[in-house]
Design a protein around this motif. Structure first.
Motif, short mmCIF file in Angstrom:
data_model
loop_
_atom_site.label_atom_id
_atom_site.label_comp_id
_atom_site.label_asym_id
_atom_site.label_seq_id
_atom_site.Cartn_x
_atom_site.Cartn_y
_atom_site.Cartn_z
N GLU A 1 -14.00 7.73 1.67
CA GLU A 1 -14.69 6.75 1.55
C GLU A 1 -13.70 5.66 0.95
N SER A 2 -13.91 4.49 1.30
CA SER A 2 -13.30 3.18 0.46
C SER A 2 -13.81 2.69 -0.66
N SER A 3 -13.28 1.62 -1.24
CA SER A 3 -13.84 0.97 -2.55
C SER A 3 -15.36 0.41 -2.47
N VAL A 4 -15.60 0.46 -0.80
CA VAL A 4 -17.06 -0.14 -0.66
C VAL A 4 -18.11 0.83 -0.20
N ALA A 5 -19.15 0.94 -0.92
CA ALA A 5 -19.89 2.05 -0.69
C ALA A 5 -20.32 2.34 0.70
N SER B 1 -1.23 -0.90 -4.06
CA SER B 1 -2.81 -0.89 -3.71
C SER B 1 -3.50 0.08 -3.01
N GLU B 2 -4.83 0.32 -3.40
CA GLU B 2 -5.65 1.49 -2.74
C GLU B 2 -5.87 1.10 -1.43
N PRO B 3 -5.97 1.77 -0.26
CA PRO B 3 -5.53 3.15 -0.27
C PRO B 3 -3.85 3.26 0.19
N HIS C 1 0.74 -1.18 0.04
CA HIS C 1 0.01 -0.09 -0.08
C HIS C 1 0.80 1.25 -0.03
N TYR D 1 -12.78 4.76 5.71
CA TYR D 1 -11.42 4.22 6.16
C TYR D 1 -11.45 4.35 7.66
N TYR E 1 -13.39 1.41 8.27
CA TYR E 1 -13.07 0.06 7.37
C TYR E 1 -11.72 -0.43 7.49
N GLN F 1 -16.00 -7.08 2.70
CA GLN F 1 -15.59 -7.29 1.25
C GLN F 1 -14.06 -7.65 1.46
#
Ligand code: HEC
Length: 132
Positions: free
Chosen positions: A70-74, A56-58, A51, A78, A88, A99
Motif C-alpha cells: 500500500e502507498s501513502s494514499v489509502a 523518499s518513500e518508497p 527514492h 504500488y 499507483y 495525489q
C-alpha cells in the motif's frame, strides 16, 4: 548504462536550442525493455536519486518489493500484477495520480518508458528478464 544516460542527457542539452538538429535514435536507445531488468535500469537512472535507501518513500531499489504494497494514499497499491491501471507506481509516472506530483519529480521519462512500466505490470510484474 549510467554513462549512456549521461551522454543522452548531454546531447539533449546540446540540441535543446536548435530545432534543426534531430537525433531520432536517442529516444530508442534510452528505452528500456518492458521486463524486470529494464525496470531496474529505469529506476536507477531516473528515480533512485530520490527514492534510494533512506530517501523518499518508497525505496525503488527493487520493484519486486512493491508488489501489493500500500502507498501513502489509502487503497492505492504500488504494483498490482496484471493491472497497470490499478497500480499507483504507474499512475505517478503516467501523470494520472490522485495525489502529489507526477514522477520523476522535476524531470521526465519518455512515453516509451512509461509504456514499458505498464507492459511489465500488465504481463504480471514478474522478476524475469527476457533474453538475459
Ligand atoms: C527529485 C526527487 C524525485 C525523483 C527523481 C523521483 N521522485 Fe518520486 N517522489 C518524490 C517525492 C518528494 C514524493 C512525495 C510527494 C509526491 O507524492 O508528489 C514522491 C512520491 C512518489 C510516489 C508516491 C509515494 C506514495 O506512497 O505516495 C511514487 C510511486 C514515486 N514517487 C515514484 C517515482 C518513480 C517511479 C520515479 C522515477 C521515474 C520517481 N518517483 C522519481 C521525489 C522524487
Amino acid at each position: 548504462m549510467r554513462f549512456a544516460f549521461l551522454v543522452t542527457s548531454a546531447l539533449l542539452v546540446l540540441t535543446a536550442c536548435d530545432d534543426e538538429i534531430r537525433l531520432p535514435v536517442q529516444e530508442v536507445s534510452d528505452a528500456v525493455s518492458p521486463d524486470y531488468c529494464g525496470m531496474n535500469e529505469l529506476m536507477e537512472s531516473s528515480c533512485l536519486g530520490c527514492h534510494g535507501p533512506g530517501g523518499s518513500e518508497p525505496d525503488l531499489t527493487d520493484l519486486a518489493e512493491l508488489i501489493d504494497v500500500e502507498s501513502s494514499v489509502a487503497g492505492e497499491l504500488y504494483v498490482v500484477p496484471g493491472d497497470a491501471s490499478a497500480s499507483y507506481l504507474y499512475a505517478k509516472c503516467a501523470g494520472t495520480q490522485s495525489q502529489g506530483a507526477p514522477m520523476p519529480l522535476g524531470g521526465s521519462i519518455s512515453d516509451e518508458n512509461v509504456d514499458a512500466i505498464a507492459a511489465w505490470i500488465d504481463a504480471g510484474a514478474t522478476t524475469e528478464c527476457e533474453g538475459r
